[in-house]
Design an enzyme around this catalytic site. Sequence first.
Site, PDB file in Angstrom:
ATOM      1  N   GLU A  99     -20.795   5.988  17.960  1.00 28.23           N
ATOM      2  CA  GLU A  99     -19.637   6.443  17.187  1.00 28.23           C
ATOM      3  C   GLU A  99     -20.010   7.479  16.123  1.00 28.23           C
ATOM      4  OE1 GLU A  99     -16.937   6.114  18.378  1.00 28.23           O
ATOM      5  OE2 GLU A  99     -17.029   4.313  19.613  1.00 28.23           O
ATOM      6  N   GLU A 145     -13.325  -2.603  25.081  1.00 32.75           N
ATOM      7  CA  GLU A 145     -14.258  -2.553  23.953  1.00 32.75           C
ATOM      8  C   GLU A 145     -13.639  -3.305  22.772  1.00 32.75           C
ATOM      9  OE1 GLU A 145     -15.487   1.343  22.655  1.00 32.75           O
ATOM     10  OE2 GLU A 145     -16.892   0.502  21.223  1.00 32.75           O
ATOM     11  N   HIS A 167     -17.801  11.228  24.375  1.00 30.81           N
ATOM     12  CA  HIS A 167     -18.412   9.925  24.634  1.00 30.81           C
ATOM     13  C   HIS A 167     -18.998   9.849  26.051  1.00 30.81           C
ATOM     14  CE1 HIS A 167     -18.039   7.282  21.247  1.00 30.81           C
ATOM     15  NE2 HIS A 167     -16.726   7.255  21.203  1.00 30.81           N
ATOM     16  N   GLY A 191      -6.838   4.489  18.388  1.00 25.36           N
ATOM     17  CA  GLY A 191      -6.449   5.829  18.831  1.00 25.36           C
ATOM     18  C   GLY A 191      -6.582   6.046  20.327  1.00 25.36           C
ATOM     19  N   HIS A 211     -13.241  13.808  21.078  1.00 22.93           N
ATOM     20  CA  HIS A 211     -14.091  12.650  20.761  1.00 22.93           C
ATOM     21  C   HIS A 211     -14.296  11.777  22.007  1.00 22.93           C
ATOM     22  CE1 HIS A 211     -15.577   9.367  18.058  1.00 22.93           C
ATOM     23  NE2 HIS A 211     -15.085   8.614  19.025  1.00 22.93           N
ATOM     24  N   GLU A 212     -13.205  11.433  22.664  1.00 19.11           N
ATOM     25  CA  GLU A 212     -13.337  10.542  23.833  1.00 19.11           C
ATOM     26  C   GLU A 212     -14.085  11.244  24.953  1.00 19.11           C
ATOM     27  OE1 GLU A 212     -12.688   7.673  22.960  1.00 19.11           O
ATOM     28  OE2 GLU A 212     -11.351   8.117  21.285  1.00 19.11           O
ATOM     29  N   GLU A 250     -12.713   5.513  25.528  1.00 19.14           N
ATOM     30  CA  GLU A 250     -13.480   6.435  26.370  1.00 19.14           C
ATOM     31  C   GLU A 250     -13.893   5.861  27.723  1.00 19.14           C
ATOM     32  OE1 GLU A 250     -14.655   5.034  23.441  1.00 19.14           O
ATOM     33  OE2 GLU A 250     -16.749   4.465  23.641  1.00 19.14           O
ATOM     34  N   ASN A 251     -13.155   4.920  28.307  1.00 12.25           N
ATOM     35  CA  ASN A 251     -13.523   4.340  29.610  1.00 12.25           C
ATOM     36  C   ASN A 251     -13.967   5.433  30.577  1.00 12.25           C
ATOM     37  OD1 ASN A 251     -12.147   1.875  28.655  1.00 12.25           O
ATOM     38  ND2 ASN A 251     -10.344   3.161  28.930  1.00 12.25           N
TER      39      ASN A 251
HETATM   40  N1  B3K Z   1     -14.627   3.304  21.268  1.00 18.84           N
HETATM   41  C1  B3K Z   1     -13.227   3.166  20.953  1.00 18.84           C
HETATM   42  C2  B3K Z   1     -12.962   2.143  19.909  1.00 18.84           C
HETATM   43  C3  B3K Z   1     -12.804   0.779  20.413  1.00 18.84           C
HETATM   44  C4  B3K Z   1     -12.332  -0.155  19.325  1.00 18.84           C
HETATM   45  C5  B3K Z   1     -12.351  -1.541  19.759  1.00 18.84           C
HETATM   46  N2  B3K Z   1     -11.827  -2.462  18.763  1.00 18.84           N
HETATM   47  C6  B3K Z   1     -12.607   4.445  20.544  1.00 18.84           C
HETATM   48  C7  B3K Z   1     -13.543   5.463  20.046  1.00 18.84           C
HETATM   49  O1  B3K Z   1     -14.196   5.323  19.050  1.00 18.84           O
HETATM   50  O2  B3K Z   1     -13.684   6.451  20.698  1.00 18.84           O
HETATM   51 ZN    ZN Z   2     -15.606   6.775  19.530  1.00 17.29          ZN
END
Ligand code: B3K
Ligand code: ZN
Length: 887
Positions: free
Chosen positions: A325, A126, A306, A266, A302-303, A269-270
């Site tokens: 987000e 991402e 997602h 941080g 948080h992850e 969320e793959n």
């Molecule tokens: N979705 C990712 C953030 C990716 C940032 C890319 N530059 C983490 C998060 O917000 O959960």
């Molecule tokens: Zn996020």
Amino acid sequence: MRDARPSAIYLKDYRPPAFLIQRTRLAFDLYEDHALVAATLHIRRNPAAEPGEALVLHGQELELLSIALDGRELAGQEYSLTDDTLQVASVPDQFTLTTRTRIRPQDNTSLEGLYKSRTMFCTQCEAEGFRKITYYLDRPDVMAEFEVSVEADRARYPVLLSNGNLVGSEVLDNGRHRADWHDPFPKPAYLFALVAGDLRSVEDSFTTCGGREVNLRIFVEEKDLDKCDHAMLSLKKSMRWDEEVYGREYDLDIFNIVAVDDFNMGAMENKSLNIFNSSCVLCSPATTTDKGFQTVEAIVAHEYFHNWSGNRVTCRDWFQLSLKEGFTVFRDAEFSADMGSRTVKRVEDATVMRTAQFAEDAGPMAHPIRPDSFIEISNFYTLTVYEKGAEVVRMIHTLLAAEAFRKGSDLYFERHDGQAVTCEDFVVAMEDASGVDLGQFRRWYSQAGTPVLSVNGEYDADAERYRLHVRQSCPPTPGQADKQPLLIPLAMGLLGDAGNLPLQLAGQAPDPETGDNTHLVLRVTEAEQTFVFEDVREPPVPSLLRGFSAPVRLEYAYSRGELCALMSRDDDGFVRWDAAQQLALSVLEEVEGQILGGDAPVVDPLFLDACTVLLEDASLDPAMVAEMLRLPGEGYMAELAARRGGARVESIHLAREAVLKALAEHAENAWLDTYRRNVVSEPYAPEATQVAARSLRNLSLEYLALARPEHIALARAQFASAGNMTDQLAALRVISQRGSDAQRDEALDSFYRQWQSETLVVNQWLQVQAAVPGEQALARVRGLLEHAAFDLRNPNKVRALVGGFANGNPLQFHRADGGGYGFLGEIIEALNIRNPQIASRLLTPLTRWRNYAGEQGVKMRAELERLAALPDLSPDVFEVLSKSLEG
Ligand code: B3K
Ligand code: ZN
């Protein structure tokens, strides 16, 4: 930089993709100096798109070895390559495209795509990193089912992971092995992940509400196996909470988390393979502070959240980033509130909004939570998209109330499961489920800037009537000169002598349903509006914006006496805290005025007494007392001063120091008492009561060290005997800020000797030193760049030392000779190409140049201009520089 001037892309230009990818098969061969990627893409024309378009795939920094269409190798003239595309002019409506490419993860310092972090391979895709792995339609509205095989040396990389389920594995005869993964959920490429390394794991399981047994694993280096328990517990709590609060169940049999040291943010969320910055997953009482424990819990949640808000329902395009987000931050904030103290969490979030997000809104990069355009999407992972985005979702929650909001989220997930959608789809689901019209509310998505609510009250004693006049406005932001009125939920009450008064809005019958008639949410919709309250028996003090009900700047000309009343007696914890902050700010501004006028600072005894009363009241929550007695920071004071004509760093610093010292001396006995009373004797646990006690105790230590130099002895004793990192680090900070040079050096040396093998603790050590006051600060920070513990390739270390200096040492960063700006500029220059995302983030303090009066602002701008003239700017850095220098 590829083009002379990277150009912007616009939301209004969105077109559906010309082609869709149904199935993606990837085979990775990982070697020590390169990796081979074979991709087989099952592609078909998108019936929803314009017919006849050529196939254009994204691809960057790839070496194309071969390309075949339906099994036939393409000749050179049948396709064309640019720096970031692969185009095949003539393709059928449905076909299979096979490419083989070579990439060099070992040389990938951008930490985007496939790269090497120390001994392991990992990915970060991402937003647009997948195109550095293979040629692809790297956009979130192209969702495919992925089959992935990973082959690597078996001794070096015993663990091979990707998304979904492990469907096969094989030991090969050349010392290598292979693992085959299949993810049954179609997903955009940004959610793809791969990990290969010599990792160990802790394992647990979770039974979902539907009876699915999920295997949970956290993969780390062997030395960190003892630091995974808290993350695992947080994961299980998150899974349960999402079932209970949102009815969301996990959907695969495995869920993996991997910790990596070199990571730009941080965590990520793959699908079923979350990759975490090790600083956001590893925890132990000896090495992690209370704040660190809370961060890990919040980021794990948080992850995990997602998986529904982001993965099952994803974004159509990156302009919609806040869809996933903002919503997910709202979800994790509510989770954290449920796990700990709701009021403290709210105060912390409001602080971030007011100190940092409002600053973003007032700066050159200001954008709506759904931006209209961008040059580099990586620059838009901002506090606006995340935190203000979450506040916008919170306002919908407030306007609909909990039950209807839950119906709305159920409808949203059900209606859009498996789709890539827009913020508008989210709002429509909320409207459809609740019947509430969010027409005007939608402006929050398109309008940038922080709205201002100017309020005044008028009491008519004869008529027992109170009128609240509310005016809303919003300052212009780049590209948006005129602003429309928003729908703003203004939560409020009226405080009387003996507590909160019953509220009776004129023309509105009392609501027999709600037992609580002292709290109301007013719907502010006009530029000017008056709310009339009847039967108000005494002149009230209005308690406004309760719970920080909207991300706005509130202006009400409270007297100091009124602020004291709110601070000690209002029903709402946020308002009590806010009143304390406002009182402190008014005192700080007064003292700064005295200093600028050449007078000796005199701190209003009303303020000092009110603070002492708080401190002496043992019935209050120590965490809230600590929050209320923590003075607003110098950065926030500078932002406020900028709006009054320009910030002066020195006088702000002197004023804050004077007020801190006055409060330290005035309440010395109370501080000492508080310090002694709040000892935690139970074994360390990161739970609310203990966290609260440590927070207030360590704040007391800060004040005591200011009250009298002898009290440094308390900090030294605490430093030597602390049984946890919260107390040890707090003591180290006090010694390094307030102790003598010898005391400071001794403590810093001993801390390093004790913790040199713990990378995350060493990063804290770097950060503490970056904030050490005095003329030597810049030389110290420069010296640390050469220390064995520092590494410019590691974002955590850059953030700790360089970010720690620019954001945590205002007086020295803004030193008169401009050396602080020059230093930051040098680091940005060094990282511009190597790691554009980090370079661009580091620019933030310089982008505030307009806030600073006199020479400082001029020198900050000059540093930006120097950088802007460099020949090879990454799009990330180019965008921030050009917007900061515009106009
Ligand atoms: N979705 C990712 C953030 C990716 C940032 C890319 N530059 C983490 C998060 O917000 O959960
Ligand atoms: Zn996020």
